[in-house]
Each structure stands twice: as structure tokens, then as C-alpha cells.
Design a protein around this motif. Structure first.
Motif, PDB file in Angstrom:
ATOM      1  N   SER A 138       0.783  -1.230  -0.092  1.00  0.00           N
ATOM      2  CA  SER A 138       0.053  -0.014  -0.096  1.00  0.00           C
ATOM      3  C   SER A 138       1.056   1.305  -0.070  1.00  0.00           C
ATOM      4  O   SER A 138       1.928   1.128   0.265  1.00  0.00           O
ATOM      5  CB  SER A 138      -0.953   0.053   1.270  1.00  0.00           C
ATOM      6  OG  SER A 138      -0.254  -0.146   2.346  1.00  0.00           O
ATOM      7  N   ASP A 160      -2.982  -3.771  -1.752  1.00  0.00           N
ATOM      8  CA  ASP A 160      -4.003  -3.050  -0.687  1.00  0.00           C
ATOM      9  C   ASP A 160      -3.820  -1.491  -0.501  1.00  0.00           C
ATOM     10  O   ASP A 160      -3.729  -0.942   0.257  1.00  0.00           O
ATOM     11  CB  ASP A 160      -3.045  -3.638   0.632  1.00  0.00           C
ATOM     12  CG  ASP A 160      -4.175  -3.401   1.652  1.00  0.00           C
ATOM     13  OD1 ASP A 160      -5.441  -3.559   1.399  1.00  0.00           O
ATOM     14  OD2 ASP A 160      -3.850  -3.415   2.855  1.00  0.00           O
ATOM     15  N   GLY A 161      -3.659  -0.840  -1.798  1.00  0.00           N
ATOM     16  CA  GLY A 161      -3.617   0.510  -1.992  1.00  0.00           C
ATOM     17  C   GLY A 161      -2.638   0.951  -3.088  1.00  0.00           C
ATOM     18  O   GLY A 161      -3.002   2.249  -3.402  1.00  0.00           O
TER      19      GLY A 161
END
Lengths: 499, 235, 360
Positions: free
Chosen positions: B45, B64-65
């Protein structure tokens, strides 16, 4: 169409001790007991699944449930069960759906294996006096020893799980079973220093804080799997299959997909939760390697990866492939393993017994020099501590229990989980029914069970003169066969009793 | 102020080393000379990672981002079980992209292989988007449980998808209908419903959005949330 | 009746050792005196000895000791041996008649070096592989000793009778280890007696271990073949694997074979705790469960080790020049030597001596 041939499976007998207090009416989620308009206590036997809830709760001991004494025309080949299943399919149509493990009468190999004990040539050990070790490590063993420039051992290790007892709790999803059942199991796992497996439905946020005792599952539906969940566990299990339904995915019916389930699975409430039969990113063994390594990359190699497979015909070759895929632990689930819902025919006819699977897998992994690269968990129908000892002597490092744990929570094995109505508050998402299972009491029951089994395992080990469970692993000299044929003994690599 | 980009020469580096280098790098990273190393950016992320060369399988798995920008084509398993972030592919993509994707966006300039977007799902604010410039192989959006899949069919092919949306029980799939296609489809909309997505796509790949906005799209919605009711018989 | 290798035979025993700390030589009559004192611990179905530094004139050669059932076996063996080895000397091992020792096989020794040059490690692997292969393949031929400047002498009978039979009083050694066997049943096969030896390691063992099958399966996975199915063989292979293949010291080896209990490990300070946890976690299937006391001889050294619960007796005594080990103190007292201290070896305690230094 309605099943016009349906008969009541059970008779509900009420004796004159009944004081019509109505507890049975309140307790039965199926509506078997009811008061009619004249406030007479009546019974609708058609609805009864024999879960024994009313029997246990009747303070007057006035209730008894027996199998319907009515007999269909006797036929050993076309059993009543066969005919009744045809009636169901002929009227309602569809794949027959059952719950829990196979109830078919098939040979149980555990029951044909006798355990050894020391007499004279070496001593049995008294577990009340001597240390008796049941601690188990699961994961790869580091066998290449390295030293620093001063000759000191470098204590490098692969990620592993550490258990005080060789028993884990099997994967059961939130959805298949209730929140209080999950809570009970997790709390028991913490107390017994073992592991709770959240199953394929994701991990409820309440449980994130207990990561040291949690295993999360990556199944084909990828429910509830994201970085923060992978961070909130001690190990990640890739679920390829389960003993009750090898080769089959899962369909959590929409009525079980309640708010709490939807939140955990991270899906829309009220939709069907479908797990495809295969992982669509795993069509071959090298693809499994890819997923294992993706999980390891995502968790920075800090957690062991478990691969769970159903025991099927070619299980030893399959596990040797898994052992080479980078997995640290392999869980093998025998055909007696339970399920919240499985097609009856699959449940009863697909797969092989766990005893034979473990024996042949252990042997095969040793032949290929891979046994120290993976640990083995045996599951699927472990009923008691003797089964645990036998599974380990056949080659497992540990076992996991599902059905036995649910029975400890009050399950009476009516095998009707797929209905979503569980009067014991276990296999249900109905709030009123869930409220019946107190996680504190549930936890204590599970702790008692694990503790009792551990005492028994220690007694059995002591009798064998073994004070560390590691020395029982694959120790088939501790097993003797009775009433098995030569081929069975050969596969189990067990000598006949007296041989 | 332009944040300087950290360069990682991937030649002779293992996937593990690349990811370790990414973890320790600043926000903006360029992976040069990538040749098949897998899992780049896995579960990460907060990074923007440009990948030059050919990234390996499972690129952006469990993302995750972070934002991944692939300057070349993508191999199999792009954005597997991705949770959040963005993946942009300046080229085409292999099989099984966006499997089990639950959030974030994937933009593929050209076409994708088979089994794209299987079992994408949504929960709360998290809605995944898979957007494909040209065509998709078989089984696109199978078991779709949530999120949006858009096939722009830029080359105006008659059958840009096949066997699409089997077992769909959530989410929505849009497939642009070729101008030469005169068949009748059940649910047809124009591009206004997905204007934001089309704009973003065209901005990324420097394309003209007008034609795409004013085209016709087949829209596939689930017939029911419970496609398998009636498949079973309680025993 | 089935012999060792075809059936698993549990056995109890007596063990004894004399180790010269300063390198002075001791003749074989002394060790016979020790093992004879513990006559009651054997039942006449097996005994044996090993002496170190007994062949100074051939100290650089492998001394191969062989049993042959008949001349055919001997001829087959020799034709293979002469193909692969330079043989410096071979002869029948001298014996004398003893009424307690009957039906002995043909017993020969060969001092050899492999023809082909190899690194030390490769040469050792070659020796082990060749001799184990011969034992398995050549019917009626059995190699029971293959180390350099050392030799095993064993057979069926009481150990003191076997010592007389082999005329051990004529050998001078820096270390003697003896074994008297009490098997539950035996076909009377000479190869099944102890010590069990591999290269220059020789091992005697008292007790029956309950982890045998777990240990055996691990050994067979890494390439050993437990053809005798005896505990002694399995323990010897484990020590060989741990020291020669994994590079563990004898002390570390003892910490694996007779690991401390978890309850003890948990009380240790971190460094020790991590060390023992590492060994137990990764080498769990080398752990020996059940009663055992062992004495292991090797070049210029000796190790004695007791099981984790101290289920078998083992006594040590020493003076400036010599270390004595025996199942019973009486065996040491029978030598009428002055010893400075005498003590019982505790559970899991490894007593390790290397000539010139004490490790334990």
C-alpha cells in the motif's frame, strides 16, 4: 411439488409426566411442539429432526424421540433410505443435500488398530510422575545447519506453528456455524494453546486481536481475504478441498448470509456466497506454488502456509506435489469429515479413509525425502484420544477436530445443518437460536474436552514408554492390526497382532 | 514538488528481493528490466510502482492500495484477490486477472485472456472495477458477486466476449456493442451510466472518449441473488 | 528362527569402558575383568569389545573385520575387495578355543585403502556405502568393523568368554569398550552382537528404546538402511548422520538425542532456550525415547550418555590417567585401581572426553 410420500422419520412420545409447561414449544425451532387453539400441547412429527433439544430440556423427562416404527416392505437391497431419497427427488427435484460427515456404515480402520504398551523389556512411564510432552511444532524443519565465523550455530528457522497439544480445531466458516460457536472455539484454542481455524468465510473483526491462535483460510471464493486479515493470523490455509465434498465448491444459501456473515465475508448481505469448485487461479500444481508464494510474499515469509486437501485416490502423489510447492503444512481431510451442507452422494461416496491416506502419504513423503519439509495434519472423523494417537502413529504430526468439537458444544448430530435451524445454536445464523450458545460455557466444554483427551494421550504414551509425542510420529511399531487383510496391513505398514 | 523516483534494476533480482526493495523505497518507484518476476507489489500500500519490461504472474496480488503502472503487457493472475489501489496496463493482459477482486481499479488498454474478473465482489464502500479496452476471453465475470466490469470493445468486434457472467449473482457487466452489430439485446444502455469510468480510462490512455460515451452497451445484471435455488433437495 | 534384520529383537545389557586420558596403553584383560563382573546382566547370547589404537603398524589403513558363513562367501567378498582396494595385509583373526564359544563363523581381517583417490569426506562415504552394500548383498559375508587403527571383536556367548576366545589380552589399546547382551530371543547370529561400528565410531547400548520406529523412518528417509532392526544400529546411524552429515559436535548431538524437557527449557535464559528449542524443533525425530545408556567410542575420544529420565544405570570414575565407565560400580571396583572420584551419570548428561581435554 410437495413430497406426498413423505413419512415422519421420528415419533415423538410424550408421557403423562408432561405438565404442559411449554418448554418444548419454546425450544423447538422447527415447530414440532405447539399449542393448538384450545391450548392443548400438540406434536407435528413430520418436522422433527431428532436433535434432542426438547428431550434434554424437558424438566419432567416426559419426552422420548424414537425412529418411526412403521416399516416399509422389507428389502435389503432397496433399503428404506434408498426409496425415501428417490421419493424426495421425484417430488422436490434436485441434488440431495446433507450435513455433517458420512453416516454410512463403512469400515473404520481406527477400530482395527490396537495400541502397544511396554512390558518388562522397557518401562512404561507414569505421566503423573514424569514429564510427558505433547508439544508439537508444525512447519518445515531446518536441517541444513549453519554456523557463524566463531563456529556458533545460527539458529535460523522457518515460520512455524507451536501447539501444546497435537490437536487443532478444524476449519468451519462463520456461516456454516454461528458466531458464538466461533467465539467458543477461539477462546478454547487460546486457553489450550492451539489454533482456531476461521474457515473460508473470513475472520470476524472481533477476532483480529487474537492472531496468535488464528488460522485463516483462502478458499476458492476468496471471502474475507485481504492484507489486514492475513496480518491477523498465525498461519494461512489454502483450502483446496474438504473430506465431506472433495471436488465440490460451497454454496452458502442467502438466508444464512446475515449481517454478521456478510461483514466477515465482505460480501453483500442476503446474496448467495458461492465458492467455486476449483480455485480458478489454480489449474495445475505449479499454480498452487504461485498462490503459496503470493501469500508468503504478502506476509513477508513470517507465516507458515497450510494446504488443505481432501483424501482422494491419488493422495500420496498429490501431497508430494504440495510438499514441493513451498507449503509448510498439509492438512488431509478424510471422507468422514463434516460439512454444513454437502451433496449426499458426494459426501457418502467420494474420497478415501483418513487412516489409509495418512499411512500412504507419510510413506510416500519419506520415500521422496520430503517428510521433514512439511508437517501433516490429519482430520476427518477423529472421535477420541485413541484416534488421535493412532493417527499420529500412522504418520500425522497432529490432528484437527471439527465434529467432535461441535458435539462438545452440544451438537447431537441430527445432521440437519443445511436447514439453517439449529436448536443448539451451532449451525444457524438465527439470532434467537444463536443466543442459546453461551461462548463462556462453550469454551469451557471445549477446554475440558481437549484437556481430557490430553490426559488420555499422556496415559497411552506413558504405557508405550514414550514421553515425547514427537517419538510417536510414524511409530507404527506401536500399532497392531486386527481383522484386516494383508493388503490393508501393507498400506497401513502395520504388523498383524501377534505377528 | 516532484518527488524523485527510486529506481530498482530488477535484472537478476528475485521477486522477494524486488519486493523488499519496494518496501524500503520512497513512494515512487520504477522497476526496470523486469523479466517475469512474480508478485511485484504484492499486498503493498502507499506506493506508486512503474514496471518496465514484463512483470511476472500475480503482479499486484492482494494489492492493498498501491498504484501499479505496467509499461508492458501483464502475465497471468494480475491483481489476484486485490483489495484496493490501482493497476494500469499499457498493453494486454493474460488469463485470470482480477480473480476474487474486492476493491480498487484495474485498467487494461488492450484485451485480456480467459477467466477475467471471476468472483469479484463488493462490500460497503468497496467496489472493484475491471475495465478492458478491447476484448475478453471466455468466462469473464463468472460468479460475479459485486463490482463492475466494463468491456470497451474499442476495435468494434462483433463478439468481444463469450460465455460472460455465468452464475452472476451481483455486480454489473457492461459490454460495448459494435456499431455493425444489429442483434437485439435484452438490456441496452448508453455510456452515460459509466461516464466517470470511461473518462478515467480515456484520460489514462490518452484516448478520445466521445465515441465510447455515445455507444450502446449491453448491461448484464444478476437475474437473482440466488441463482442456485432449486438446484438442491433437502435430504 | 529369524535373525536380526528379519525381526526386531529387544535386549537388555551390560556396558563398560576404559579410556586412557593420557594415551597410555591398556591390555584387553582389564576390560574383560570389568564386563565379567557384570556377568548377571548378560545371558550368554551375545557380547563384544572394541579397542582403539590396536593396529599401530597399519594405522593409516581401514581395518576391515569380516564374518563369513563359508568359503564361498569369503571368496566372493575377496574378489570384490581386491577390485576396489589396495590390500596391505589380510589374515584370519587369531582365536583360541573356549568352551563357552561355539559354532563360530570364519573371522578374517583386511587392512586396506581404496584404489581410487577421493577427498576425506568422499572416501568415508565410499567406505560406509561399500561395506553396508556388502552386508546386504553378499550372502554369508558380514563386515562388523571398518575403522582405522581400531577393531571390533564380538560374537555369541558371554562377553568374558568371547574376550578369551579373541585373545584380547594380546592387544594394547588406548580405549576399550565392552558389551554383554541380554536379548529376549536370538538366533545366535554373530553379526547381531554389539558393539555396532561405523568407520571409527563404535557404540554399545543398554536398554530398549520406544522411539525406534520414528527414528528408523527418519534415518531411512535420509538414506540409511536399518538392516539389523536393532536400537544400537539406529542410534549409531543417528550419531553418524548428526556429526558427519550435519556437522554437529558430540555435545550438540547429545542435546538432540537426549534433549531436555520443555519444562526445563522454559526455565532457561533466552540464549539457551532458543538453542534447545531450535534443536528440538528441527531434529525432533532424532530424539530417543525410553531407556538407554550408551557409550560411543571414536578416534581419540569417548562419549557416555544417559536417557532423559535416567532409566538405566551408568557409573563413571576417573583418576589422572584413566576414565572408567560401567553399568555398575562393581565393574570399576573390580579393577582395584585408585580412582579419585566416582559418580552416577545423570539423566541426559553427556560425558565427553577427547584425549587431552574434558568437555562434559
Amino acid at each position: 411439488m410437495r413430497n406426498i410420500y413423505a413419512l415422519n422419520e421420528y415419533e415423538v412420545l410424550r408421557s403423562d409426566r408432561c405438565d404442559t409447561c411449554g418448554v418444548c414449544v419454546k425450544q423447538c425451532g422447527y415447530g414440532v411442539h405447539y399449542f393448538d387453539e384450545n391450548h392443548r400441547l400438540c406434536v407435528d412429527e413430520m418436522k422433527c429432526v431428532n436433535c434432542q433439544r426438547c428431550v434434554v430440556f424437558c424438566h419432567a423427562h416426559a419426552l422420548k424421540i424414537i425412529r418411526n416404527r412403521n416399516e416399509m416392505h422389507h428389502n435389503d437391497y432397496w433399503s428404506e433410505r434408498e426409496r425415501k431419497e428417490i421419493y424426495k427427488q421425484a417430488t422436490q427435484s434436485g441434488i440431495l443435500l446433507s450435513s455433517m460427515g458420512s453416516s454410512q456404515k463403512q469400515k473404520c480402520y481406527f477400530d482395527h488398530l490396537m495400541l502397544n504398551a511396554s512390558q518388562v523389556t522397557n518401562p512404561s512411564i507414569d505421566p503423573l510422575r514424569e514429564p510427558m510432552e505433547t508439544k508439537v511444532f508444525l512447519g518445515k524443519k531446518t536441517r541444513d545447519v549453519s554456523r557463524d565465523e566463531n563456529g556458533k550455530l545460527i539458529l535460523k528457522d522457518e515460520a512455524y506453528l507451536k501447539l501444546d497439544v497435537p490437536i487443532l480445531f478444524s476449519a468451519m466458516s462463520l456461516g456454516a456455524i454461528s458466531y458464538p460457536a466461533h467465539k467458543s472455539i477461539l477462546e478454547a484454542a487460546k486457553e489450550c494453546n492451539t489454533y482456531y481455524n476461521a474457515g473460508e468465510g473470513g475472520l470476524h473483526p472481533d477476532f483480529f486481536k487474537d492472531k496468535e491462535h488464528v488460522i485463516v483460510q483462502v478458499a476458492s471464493g476468496r471471502f474475507g481475504i485481504e492484507k489486514k486479515v492475513l496480518d491477523a493470523c498465525a498461519a494461512v490455509e489454502i483450502k483446496i478441498g474438504q473430506g465431506a465434498k472433495p471436488g465440490i465448491g460451497g454454496h452458502l444459501p442467502s438466508n444464512k448470509n446475515t449481517e454478521i456473515v456478510a461483514k466477515t465475508r465482505m460480501i453483500q448481505q442476503g446474496s448467495e456466497a458461492i465458492s467455486p469448485a476449483p480455485h480458478h487461479d489454480i489449474y495445475s500444481i505449479e499454480d498452487l506454488h504461485q498462490l503459496v508464494m503470493l501469500i508468503k510474499e504478502a506476509t513477508h515469509y513470517t507465516k507458515p502456509v497450510i494446504v488443505k486437501v481432501a483424501a482422494v485416490h491419488n493422495i500420496s502423489a498429490i501431497t508430494s506435489g504440495i510438499a514441493r510447492s513451498g507449503a509448510d503444512i498439509i492438512c488431509i481431510d478424510g471422507y468422514r469429515g463434516g460439512s454444513g451442507a454437502a451433496p449426499t452422494r458426494i459426501r457418502d461416496h467420494v474420497g478415501i479413509p483418513i487412516e489409509l491416506a495418512i499411512a500412504s502419504v507419510d510413506e510416500r513423503l519419506r520415500e521422496e525425502g520430503l517428510r521433514d519439509q512439511v508437517s501433516l495434519i490429519a482430520s476427518g472423523g477423529i472421535r477420541n484420544s485413541a484416534d488421535v494417537v493412532k493417527a499420529i502413529a500412522l504418520g500425522a504430526d497432529a490432528v484437527s477436530i471439527g465434529t467432535a468439537a461441535l458435539v462438545a458444544l452440544g451438537c447431537h448430530l441430527c445432521q440437519n445443518c443445511h436447514s439453517g435451524i439449529c436448536n443448539w445454536g451451532i449451525a444457524t445464523q438465527r439470532e434467537d437460536l444463536c443466543a442459546r450458545l453461551n461462548p463462556q460455557i462453550g469454551k469451557q466444554a471445549l477446554v475440558n474436552l481437549i484437556r481430557s483427551w490430553t490426559y488420555e494421550i499422556r496415559e497411552i504414551m506413558g504405557g508405550m514408554g514414550i514421553n515425547s509425542i514427537e517419538s510417536l510420529k510414524g511409530n507404527r511399531l506401536m500399532l497392531a492390526a486386527v481383522d484386516l487383510n494383508e493388503k490393508e496391513c501393507e498400506i497401513l505398514k502395520v504388523r498383524y497382532a501377534g505377528e | 514538488m516532484q518527488v524523485s523516483k527510486m529506481k530498482i534494476n530488477c535484472e537478476n533480482l528475485t521477486a522477494r528481493k524486488i519486493n523488499e526493495a519496494i518496501m524500503q523505497s520512497s513512494e515512487k518507484i520504477v522497476c526496470e528490466n523486469c523479466c517475469g518476476q512474480r508478485y511485484i507489489g504484492a499486498a503493498s500500500s502507499g506506493k506508486t510502482i512503474e514496471i518496465e519490461g514484463i512483470s511476472g504472474n500475480d503482479c499486484g496480488g492482494l494489492l492493498d492500495g498501491s498504484t501499479l503502472i505496467l509499461k508492458g503487457n501483464a502475465q497471468e493472475g494480475l491483481g489476484d484477490t486485490m483489495n484496493a489501489g490501482k493497476i494500469i496496463v499499457h498493453g494486454h493482459c493474460g488469463d485470470i486477472c482480477a480473480y476474487g477482486m474486492r476493491g480498487g481499479k484495474i485498467f487494461i488498454r488492450d484485451y485480456i485472456g480467459v477467466r477475467g474478473g471471476i468472483h469479484m465482489k463488493e462490500y460497503g464502500d468497496s467496489k472493484p472495477l475491471l475495465m478492458i479496452g478491447e476484448t475478453a476471453g471466455a468466462c469473464l465475470g463468472e460468479y460475479l458477486a459485486g463490482g463492475t466490469i466494463i468491456v470497451l470493445n474499442r476495435r468494434d468486434e462483433l463478439d468481444p466476449v463469450e460465455n460472460v457472467g455465468v452464475g452472476q449473482h451481483g455486480g454489473v457487466i457492461y459490454v460495448r456493442i459494435a456499431s455493425s452489430d444489429e442483434r437485439n439485446y435484452e438490456d441496452v444502455v448508453d455510456g452515460s451510466e459509466i461516464e466517470a469510468e470511461i473518462s478515467e480510462f480515456c484520460e489514462i490512455f490518452k484516448m478520445d472518449k466521445e465515441k465510447l460515451l455515445h455507444s450502446k452497451y449491453r448491461r448484464l445484471l444478476p437475474e437473482t441473488k440466488n441463482p442456485y435455488q432449486g438446484y438442491y433437495c433437502m435430504n | 528362527m529369524k535373525r536380526e534384520g528379519e525381526v526386531r529383537i529387544p535386549a537388555g545389557c551390560a556396558i563398560a569402558a576404559i579410556f586412557s586420558k593420557d594415551g597410555h596403553l591398556v591390555d584387553g584383560s582389564r576390560i574383560i575383568t570389568m564386563i565379567q563382573t557384570m556377568h548377571e546382566r548378560s545371558n550368554g547370547l551375545g557380547g563384544g569389545f572394541v579397542g582403539y589404537d590396536i593396529y599401530p603398524e597399519y594405522q593409516d589403513d581401514y581395518a576391515i573385520h569380516m564374518f563369513f558363513d563359508d568359503l564361498t562367501a569369503k571368496r566372493t567378498f575377496e574378489s570384490e575387495l581386491f577390485d576396489k582396494f589396495k590390500v596391505f595385509k589380510y589374515e584370519e583373526i587369531p582365536t583360541r578355543q573356549n568352551p563357552g564359544v561355539v559354532s563360530s563363523p570364519l573371522i578374517w581381517r583386511y587392512f586396506v585403502l581404496p584404489l581410487e583417490q577421493r577427498t576425506m569426506k568422499e572416501e568415508e562415504n565410499f567406505m560406509v556405502a561399500t561395506m553396508l552394500d556388502i552386508n546386504e548383498r553378499i550372502e554369508g559375508a558380514y563386515c562388523f568393523s571398518m575403522g582405522k587403527n581400531m577393531g571390533v571383536f564380538k560374537g555369541v556367548g558371554y562377553p568374558e568368554d568371547l574376550g578369551d576366545f579373541y585373545m584380547l589380552e594380546k592387544y594394547q589399546a588406548t580405549c576399550w569398550i565392552a558389551h554383554g547382551r541380554y536379548p529376549t530371543n536370538t538366533p545366535g547370529w554373530w553379526g547381531g552382537a554389539h558393539p555396532f561400528s561405523l568407520l571409527d565410531m563404535a557404540l554399545v547400548h543398554n536398554g530398549e528404546i520406544s522411539s525406534y520406529d520414528t527414528n528408523r523412518k527418519m534415518l531411512e528417509m535420509v538414506g540409511y538402511k536399518c538392516s539389523l532392526q536393532t536400537d544400537t544400529e539406529a542410534i549409531a546411524y543417528m550419531i553418524d548422520d548428526l556429526t558427519r552429515h550435519h556437522g554437529f559436535t558430540l555435545e550438540e548431538c547429545a542435546h538432540i538425542l537426549a534433549a531436555p524437557f520443555w519444562s526445563e527449557i522454559e526455565k532457561m535464559e533466552d540464549g539457551q532456550k532458543n538453542y534447545y528449542t531450535y534443536l528440538r524443533k528441527n531434529f525432533a525425530d532424532y530424539l530417543i525415547c525410553g531407556p538407554f545408556s550408551i557409550i560411543v567410542g571414536f578416534k581419540d575420544g569417548i562419549m557416555a550418555l544417559n536417557d532423559r529420565c535416567k532409566l538405566r544405570s551408568l557409573v563413571m570414575a576417573e583418576n589422572e590417567s584413566t576414565l572408567y565407565l560401567a553399568s555398575e560400580e562393581s565393574a570399576i571396583r573390580a579393577l582395584k585401581e585408585d580412582v579419585d572420584k566416582i559418580s552416577c551419570i545423570r539423566a541426559s548428561e553427556a560425558v565427553i572426553y577427547k584425549r587431552g581435554e574434558k568437555h562434559a
